[in-house]
Design a protein around this motif. Structure first.
Motif, PDB file in Angstrom:
ATOM      1  N   THR A 101       0.830  -1.189   0.000  1.00 35.52           N
ATOM      2  CA  THR A 101       0.000   0.000   0.000  1.00 35.52           C
ATOM      3  C   THR A 101       0.873   1.252   0.000  1.00 35.52           C
ATOM      4  OG1 THR A 101      -1.733   1.231   1.144  1.00 35.52           O
ATOM      5  CG2 THR A 101      -0.199  -0.016   2.531  1.00 35.52           C
ATOM      6  N   ARG A 102       0.473   2.228  -0.783  1.00 35.34           N
ATOM      7  CA  ARG A 102       1.208   3.485  -0.860  1.00 35.34           C
ATOM      8  C   ARG A 102       0.450   4.606  -0.146  1.00 35.34           C
ATOM      9  NH1 ARG A 102       4.584   4.296  -4.859  1.00 35.34           N
ATOM     10  NH2 ARG A 102       3.502   6.131  -5.702  1.00 35.34           N
ATOM     11  N   THR A 103      -0.621   4.250   0.553  1.00 32.83           N
ATOM     12  CA  THR A 103      -1.438   5.245   1.245  1.00 32.83           C
ATOM     13  C   THR A 103      -0.960   5.394   2.677  1.00 32.83           C
ATOM     14  OG1 THR A 103      -3.336   4.581  -0.105  1.00 32.83           O
ATOM     15  CG2 THR A 103      -3.778   5.907   1.864  1.00 32.83           C
ATOM     16  N   PRO A 397       3.970  -1.101  -9.728  1.00 37.39           N
ATOM     17  CA  PRO A 397       4.160  -1.205  -8.273  1.00 37.39           C
ATOM     18  C   PRO A 397       4.495  -2.604  -7.791  1.00 37.39           C
ATOM     19  CG  PRO A 397       2.266   0.179  -8.774  1.00 37.39           C
ATOM     20  CD  PRO A 397       2.690  -0.449 -10.072  1.00 37.39           C
ATOM     21  N   GLU A 400       8.291  -2.698  -7.838  1.00 42.05           N
ATOM     22  CA  GLU A 400       8.843  -1.957  -6.701  1.00 42.05           C
ATOM     23  C   GLU A 400       8.628  -2.739  -5.406  1.00 42.05           C
ATOM     24  OE1 GLU A 400       8.905   2.534  -4.865  1.00 42.05           O
ATOM     25  OE2 GLU A 400       6.982   1.805  -5.642  1.00 42.05           O
ATOM     26  N   THR A 401       7.460  -3.342  -5.258  1.00 44.77           N
ATOM     27  CA  THR A 401       7.190  -4.138  -4.064  1.00 44.77           C
ATOM     28  C   THR A 401       8.185  -5.287  -3.928  1.00 44.77           C
ATOM     29  OG1 THR A 401       4.833  -3.595  -4.080  1.00 44.77           O
ATOM     30  CG2 THR A 401       5.476  -5.604  -2.927  1.00 44.77           C
ATOM     31  N   PRO A 422       4.411   3.341   4.193  1.00 50.06           N
ATOM     32  CA  PRO A 422       4.337   4.610   3.466  1.00 50.06           C
ATOM     33  C   PRO A 422       4.452   5.780   4.427  1.00 50.06           C
ATOM     34  CG  PRO A 422       2.158   3.637   3.670  1.00 50.06           C
ATOM     35  CD  PRO A 422       3.119   2.647   4.250  1.00 50.06           C
ATOM     36  N   PRO A 426       1.767  10.079  -1.639  1.00 56.04           N
ATOM     37  CA  PRO A 426       2.256   9.638  -2.943  1.00 56.04           C
ATOM     38  C   PRO A 426       2.032  10.662  -4.053  1.00 56.04           C
ATOM     39  CG  PRO A 426       0.248   8.462  -2.359  1.00 56.04           C
ATOM     40  CD  PRO A 426       0.658   9.246  -1.145  1.00 56.04           C
ATOM     41  N   ARG A 431       7.987   7.991  -4.634  1.00 60.51           N
ATOM     42  CA  ARG A 431       8.741   6.963  -3.913  1.00 60.51           C
ATOM     43  C   ARG A 431       8.554   7.251  -2.420  1.00 60.51           C
ATOM     44  NH1 ARG A 431       8.497   6.094  -8.216  1.00 60.51           N
ATOM     45  NH2 ARG A 431       7.079   4.591  -7.292  1.00 60.51           N
ATOM     46  N   ASN A 432       7.508   6.689  -1.854  1.00 61.67           N
ATOM     47  CA  ASN A 432       7.091   7.107  -0.516  1.00 61.67           C
ATOM     48  C   ASN A 432       7.175   6.010   0.539  1.00 61.67           C
ATOM     49  OD1 ASN A 432       4.881   5.523  -1.327  1.00 61.67           O
ATOM     50  ND2 ASN A 432       3.426   6.803  -0.213  1.00 61.67           N
ATOM     51  N   LEU A 433       7.837   4.888   0.220  1.00 63.78           N
ATOM     52  CA  LEU A 433       7.933   3.788   1.172  1.00 63.78           C
ATOM     53  C   LEU A 433       9.284   3.826   1.883  1.00 63.78           C
ATOM     54  CD1 LEU A 433       6.349   1.096  -1.137  1.00 63.78           C
ATOM     55  CD2 LEU A 433       5.361   1.893   1.018  1.00 63.78           C
TER      56      LEU A 433
END
Length: 454
Positions: A101-103, A397, A400-401, A422, A426, A431-433
């Motif tokens: 999740t990117r939220t 994604p 990236e994951t 995150p 986003p 790139r927020n992880l």
């Protein structure tokens, strides 16, 4: 965009996620490995199942954002104009289910509600020379900007490593400029008490070898009466192998007790050496991620979905560039995918004008005779180009994951506590992880990171 939270997965569930990811990436590798500029030369549309072509053909950009990427406008209800094939619906559901999740734990960052260009959580001196995106990042995670905020804003002892002498010199000038501004503010407002002297970051010019330890990085800045230094390694969008170097320094150096790393530029990872890192992922069939897949994982999904919803003329750029590639191949078949420096105001050009300028940019005769009818026929397929690119972005994604999950598993194989979550919005920072690890219990650190006020 929905997704899976790494924090809620056990070690075995994380390993199983890696298995599932490698299977899915292998299954859809032809989409992920395609270059959109070869849409016409390689007949990319024809590589899709006929049922997918029928479902996607004719969809306008806002419909692609809503139906395929699952990012509708606020209050919009998704309405399908036809029954989609189960295989396409399965692809969409799988992309949502397997990606991290990117939220973050907040919605719209409240720091920009009053002024979209100025974070209310940074004072004016710390906002100077810093774009809103970076303002948001340094306040959430804490780059010369990050080290400057940590040292002069938080009072921490900071060492900043940079390989480019020019960037270091500029950072030092900005350090002094900020120091002078802070001193002037203190004189104007003596009631504001600052405890202790302010020390700017200690800048070091050094390229960090991802395969070896950097002794300079580990040298303490000051002698402490206590035995042994305790170091935190922080990388805000550490490019390519630099993220890998941070992980290796953390795992091999007893002085380093904690790590907070946000990676980027996955296509710059050494191959081999930068991925895979964990024994588990390295042993999985289909774990290989060639350059094109890693490059695709760096795209901004949310930003592109917003562009789709606005349906602006800038979306035609990929179609124009793909049409240009057909002309280049005809003129010089051995010249494939040459870099074309940015052509300004593409959306205002006729396709033949764009092609002429593009030919000149790659060193070919801009006055070559053009088949304008063929170019116009390519231009008529603009929505197909956008649809294929949207498919690739939907899957990106997952790559990236897999890269970040590999890093997480690598640290766990070394016996360390590690989590991934995150931390940035986003929409502001794709790139927020952030990968966070410690050599002791993680405690409540992640609960703090997941709230906006941390």
């Amino acid at each position: 965009m929905p997704g899976v939270s790494a924090r809620r997965l056990s070690h075995e569930e994380r390993r199983q996620l890696a298995v599932n990811l490698t299977r899915v990436v292998t299954l859809y590798r032809s989409i992920l490995d395609a270059y959109i500029i070869e849409f016409f030369t390689d007949n990319l549309w024809g590589t899709l199942p006929c049922s997918w072509q029928e479902a996607l053909d004719g969809l306008n950009p806002p419909q692609l954002a809503t139906l395929l990427l699952g990012m509708p406008r606020e209050g919009e209800v998704a309405r399908y104009r036809s029954v989609w094939p189960l295989t396409l619906l399965a692809l969409k559901s799988t992309a949502y289910a397997l990606a991290f999740t990117r939220t973050p734990g907040f919605q719209t960052p409240s720091e920009f509600l009053e002024n979209p260009s100025q974070s209310s959580r940074l004072t004016a001196p710390f906002r100077k020379h810093v774009r809103p995106k970076k303002q948001h990042e340094i306040r959430r995670l804490g780059e010369g900007h990050l080290s400057r905020f940590m040292s002069l804003g938080l009072g921490l002892t900071v060492k900043s490593i940079e390989g480019d002498q020019r960037l270091v010199e500029r950072a030092q000038r900005l350090d002094q400029e900020l120091l002078q501004t802070l001193e002037k503010e203190e004189k104007r407002n003596p009631k504001v008490v600052h405890t202790g002297p302010r020390h700017p970051p200690h800048h070091v010019v050094r390229w960090v070898d991802p395969t070896a330890l950097c002794e300079e990085l580990l040298l303490p800045l000051e002698t402490s009466p206590q035995s042994g230094a305790r170091l935190l390694l922080t990388g805000l969008h550490a490019c390519g192998d630099l993220s890998v170097a941070l992980l290796r320094h953390f795992s091999r150096c007893p002085e380093v007790v904690a790590l907070a790393s946000v990676g980027c530029c996955y296509m710059k990872l050494s191959d081999p050496g930068g991925y895979p890192l964990s024994q588990w992922v390295a042993g999985l069939p289909g774990c290989e991620l060639p350059y094109r897949l890693r490059e695709g994982a760096c795209h901004a999904l949310e930003e592109y979905a917003e562009r789709l919803q606005k349906a602006g003329p800038s979306l035609r750029t990929h179609c124009y560039r793909a049409a240009l590639e057909t002309v280049i191949r005809c003129a010089q078949p051995e010249l494939r995918r040459p870099g074309v420096q940015g052509i300004p105001r593409v959306h205002e050009l006729k396709i033949e004008e764009y092609v002429q300028r593009g030919l000149q940019r790659v060193g070919l005769d801009p006055h070559l005779p053009l088949n304008v009818a063929a170019l116009r026929a390519h231009q008529a397929q603009e929505n197909r180009v956008v649809a294929f690119f949207s498919l690739a972005l939907l899957l990106a994604p997952l790559v990236e994951t897999l890269i970040l999950l590999d890093r997480l598993l690598y640290l766990q194989e070394q016996g360390f506590h590690a989590e991934l979550l995150p931390i940035f919005s986003p929409e502001l920072s794709p790139r927020n992880l952030v990968l966070v690890a410690t050599k002791g219990p993680l405690g409540e650190a992640f609960s703090l990171l997941e709230t906006e006020d941390s």
